[in-house]
Design a protein around this motif. Structure first.
Motif, PDB file in Angstrom:
ATOM      1  N   LEU A  71       0.838  -1.196   0.000  1.00  0.00           N
ATOM      2  CA  LEU A  71       0.000   0.000   0.000  1.00  0.00           C
ATOM      3  C   LEU A  71       0.880   1.257   0.000  1.00  0.00           C
ATOM      4  N   ALA A  72       1.941   1.254   0.796  1.00  0.00           N
ATOM      5  CA  ALA A  72       2.859   2.392   0.830  1.00  0.00           C
ATOM      6  C   ALA A  72       3.524   2.581  -0.535  1.00  0.00           C
ATOM      7  N   GLU A  73       3.884   1.492  -1.182  1.00  0.00           N
ATOM      8  CA  GLU A  73       4.498   1.558  -2.508  1.00  0.00           C
ATOM      9  C   GLU A  73       3.516   2.122  -3.534  1.00  0.00           C
ATOM     10  N   LEU A  74       2.267   1.685  -3.483  1.00  0.00           N
ATOM     11  CA  LEU A  74       1.243   2.206  -4.393  1.00  0.00           C
ATOM     12  C   LEU A  74       1.091   3.709  -4.212  1.00  0.00           C
ATOM     13  N   ALA A  75       0.988   4.159  -2.969  1.00  0.00           N
ATOM     14  CA  ALA A  75       0.818   5.593  -2.696  1.00  0.00           C
ATOM     15  C   ALA A  75       2.048   6.393  -3.122  1.00  0.00           C
ATOM     16  N   ALA A  76       3.239   5.825  -2.969  1.00  0.00           N
ATOM     17  CA  ALA A  76       4.462   6.521  -3.375  1.00  0.00           C
ATOM     18  C   ALA A  76       4.559   6.639  -4.897  1.00  0.00           C
ATOM     19  N   ARG A  77       4.159   5.586  -5.607  1.00  0.00           N
ATOM     20  CA  ARG A  77       4.234   5.606  -7.076  1.00  0.00           C
ATOM     21  C   ARG A  77       3.137   6.459  -7.700  1.00  0.00           C
ATOM     22  N   GLY A  80      -1.581  11.173  -4.541  1.00  0.00           N
ATOM     23  CA  GLY A  80      -2.824  11.918  -4.718  1.00  0.00           C
ATOM     24  C   GLY A  80      -3.818  11.494  -3.666  1.00  0.00           C
ATOM     25  N   GLN A  81      -5.030  12.037  -3.785  1.00  0.00           N
ATOM     26  CA  GLN A  81      -6.063  11.711  -2.805  1.00  0.00           C
ATOM     27  C   GLN A  81      -7.413  11.475  -3.458  1.00  0.00           C
ATOM     28  N   ALA A  82      -7.417  11.045  -4.704  1.00  0.00           N
ATOM     29  CA  ALA A  82      -8.673  10.823  -5.412  1.00  0.00           C
ATOM     30  C   ALA A  82      -9.255   9.441  -5.155  1.00  0.00           C
ATOM     31  N   LEU A  83      -8.446   8.526  -4.666  1.00  0.00           N
ATOM     32  CA  LEU A  83      -8.896   7.154  -4.459  1.00  0.00           C
ATOM     33  C   LEU A  83      -8.362   6.645  -3.135  1.00  0.00           C
ATOM     34  N   GLU A  84      -9.210   5.970  -2.382  1.00  0.00           N
ATOM     35  CA  GLU A  84      -8.764   5.319  -1.152  1.00  0.00           C
ATOM     36  C   GLU A  84      -8.767   3.823  -1.397  1.00  0.00           C
ATOM     37  N   VAL A  85      -7.645   3.190  -1.143  1.00  0.00           N
ATOM     38  CA  VAL A  85      -7.514   1.745  -1.288  1.00  0.00           C
ATOM     39  C   VAL A  85      -7.460   1.162   0.111  1.00  0.00           C
ATOM     40  N   ARG A  86      -8.422   0.286   0.402  1.00  0.00           N
ATOM     41  CA  ARG A  86      -8.546  -0.305   1.737  1.00  0.00           C
ATOM     42  C   ARG A  86      -8.320  -1.807   1.673  1.00  0.00           C
ATOM     43  N   VAL A  87      -7.464  -2.287   2.573  1.00  0.00           N
ATOM     44  CA  VAL A  87      -7.215  -3.721   2.708  1.00  0.00           C
ATOM     45  C   VAL A  87      -7.328  -4.040   4.195  1.00  0.00           C
ATOM     46  N   PRO A  88      -8.583  -4.181   4.660  1.00  0.00           N
ATOM     47  CA  PRO A  88      -8.771  -4.430   6.095  1.00  0.00           C
ATOM     48  C   PRO A  88      -8.277  -5.809   6.490  1.00  0.00           C
ATOM     49  N   PRO A  89      -7.763  -5.986   7.668  1.00  0.00           N
ATOM     50  CA  PRO A  89      -7.637  -5.021   8.747  1.00  0.00           C
ATOM     51  C   PRO A  89      -6.280  -4.320   8.776  1.00  0.00           C
ATOM     52  N   TYR A  90      -5.510  -4.429   7.713  1.00  0.00           N
ATOM     53  CA  TYR A  90      -4.115  -3.996   7.769  1.00  0.00           C
ATOM     54  C   TYR A  90      -3.820  -2.568   7.337  1.00  0.00           C
ATOM     55  N   GLY A  91      -4.631  -1.989   6.499  1.00  0.00           N
ATOM     56  CA  GLY A  91      -4.295  -0.630   6.109  1.00  0.00           C
ATOM     57  C   GLY A  91      -5.158  -0.065   5.017  1.00  0.00           C
ATOM     58  N   ALA A  92      -4.952   1.218   4.793  1.00  0.00           N
ATOM     59  CA  ALA A  92      -5.615   1.960   3.729  1.00  0.00           C
ATOM     60  C   ALA A  92      -4.715   3.119   3.349  1.00  0.00           C
ATOM     61  N   VAL A  93      -4.718   3.474   2.077  1.00  0.00           N
ATOM     62  CA  VAL A  93      -3.967   4.631   1.600  1.00  0.00           C
ATOM     63  C   VAL A  93      -4.816   5.407   0.616  1.00  0.00           C
ATOM     64  N   GLN A  94      -4.469   6.664   0.466  1.00  0.00           N
ATOM     65  CA  GLN A  94      -5.059   7.475  -0.582  1.00  0.00           C
ATOM     66  C   GLN A  94      -4.013   7.633  -1.674  1.00  0.00           C
ATOM     67  N   CYS A  95      -4.477   7.562  -2.911  1.00  0.00           N
ATOM     68  CA  CYS A  95      -3.560   7.657  -4.036  1.00  0.00           C
ATOM     69  C   CYS A  95      -4.289   8.222  -5.253  1.00  0.00           C
ATOM     70  N   LEU A  96      -3.593   8.383  -6.316  1.00  0.00           N
ATOM     71  CA  LEU A  96      -4.042   8.873  -7.616  1.00  0.00           C
ATOM     72  C   LEU A  96      -4.415  10.348  -7.586  1.00  0.00           C
ATOM     73  N   ALA A  97      -3.959  11.033  -8.602  1.00  0.00           N
ATOM     74  CA  ALA A  97      -4.252  12.456  -8.737  1.00  0.00           C
ATOM     75  C   ALA A  97      -5.720  12.657  -9.068  1.00  0.00           C
ATOM     76  N   GLY A  98      -6.252  13.747  -8.616  1.00  0.00           N
ATOM     77  CA  GLY A  98      -7.650  14.082  -8.877  1.00  0.00           C
ATOM     78  C   GLY A  98      -8.205  14.908  -7.748  1.00  0.00           C
ATOM     79  N   PRO A  99      -9.525  15.018  -7.685  1.00  0.00           N
ATOM     80  CA  PRO A  99     -10.123  15.839  -6.640  1.00  0.00           C
ATOM     81  C   PRO A  99      -9.743  15.339  -5.252  1.00  0.00           C
ATOM     82  N   ARG A 100      -9.451  16.270  -4.382  1.00  0.00           N
ATOM     83  CA  ARG A 100      -9.061  15.946  -3.015  1.00  0.00           C
ATOM     84  C   ARG A 100     -10.297  15.987  -2.130  1.00  0.00           C
ATOM     85  N   HIS A 101     -10.380  15.064  -1.219  1.00  0.00           N
ATOM     86  CA  HIS A 101     -11.479  15.116  -0.253  1.00  0.00           C
ATOM     87  C   HIS A 101     -10.874  15.259   1.140  1.00  0.00           C
ATOM     88  N   THR A 102     -11.641  15.852   2.043  1.00  0.00           N
ATOM     89  CA  THR A 102     -11.101  16.076   3.388  1.00  0.00           C
ATOM     90  C   THR A 102     -11.881  15.359   4.468  1.00  0.00           C
TER      91      THR A 102
END
Length: 169
Positions: A71-77, A80-102
């Motif tokens: 997940l850290a590698e995906l976010a580094a490559r 962005g914050q247009a997509l949240e990738v979740r793999v419960p129960p171990y983690g989630a990251v935001q990635c890909l360029a696009g609209p930012r959500h808060t």
């Protein structure tokens, strides 16, 4: 006083330990490849998938280490914050360029289980087959990761295999 290890160094140490423990559970010798992040991560991911295919329960620390590191590698490559990738129960990251959500649910969400995620990042299965078989839930206009997965090519250079419907993670 020795300098405190960085987060990346701690992740790498946990991954190396988890890899050797998973290999030992498979009856294989310890990892002897290069002690670099990508080869160690790829070897650990492949070892836990081999354990799963062999009917063994993958070593939980190996699964956790692989999911968090990939997940850290995906976010580094793909920052962005247009997509949240979740793999419960171990983690989630935001990635890909696009609209930012808060707050709240992001405009795009991908969720899957740890073994499916691992198979995707190493090219054991395809994105399309994983979505079609409902092992991946993807919503939003940027929720298609087929262009960024797998993170590494398969060692033999072959494309990801089609999912076997009987192969449930």
């Amino acid at each position: 006083m020795a300098p405190r290890p960085t987060a990346a160094q701690r992740r790498h140490a946990a991954l190396r330990s988890a890899l050797d423990e998973q290999l030992a559970a498979l009856g294989a010798p310890p990892y002897s490849g290069p002690d670099l992040p990508e080869p160690v991560l790829s070897a650990c991911a492949r070892a836990l998938l081999r354990a799963h295919r062999g009917g063994l329960t993958p070593h939980r620390p190996a699964v956790r280490a692989v999911v968090r590191a990939t997940l850290a590698e995906l976010a580094a490559r793909h920052p962005g914050q247009a997509l949240e990738v979740r793999v419960p129960p171990y983690g989630a990251v935001q990635c890909l360029a696009g609209p930012r959500h808060t707050r709240g649910t992001p405009p795009g969400v991908v969720e899957t289980d740890p073994l499916t995620w691992t198979a995707l990042v190493v090219g054991e299965v395809t994105w399309a087959d994983s979505v079609a078989s409902h092992r991946v839930s993807a919503s939003g206009v940027r929720a298609d990761l087929s262009a960024v997965l797998p993170l590494w090519p398969r060692p033999d250079g072959t494309p990801p295999r089609a999912s076997d419907p009987a192969d449930s993670h």
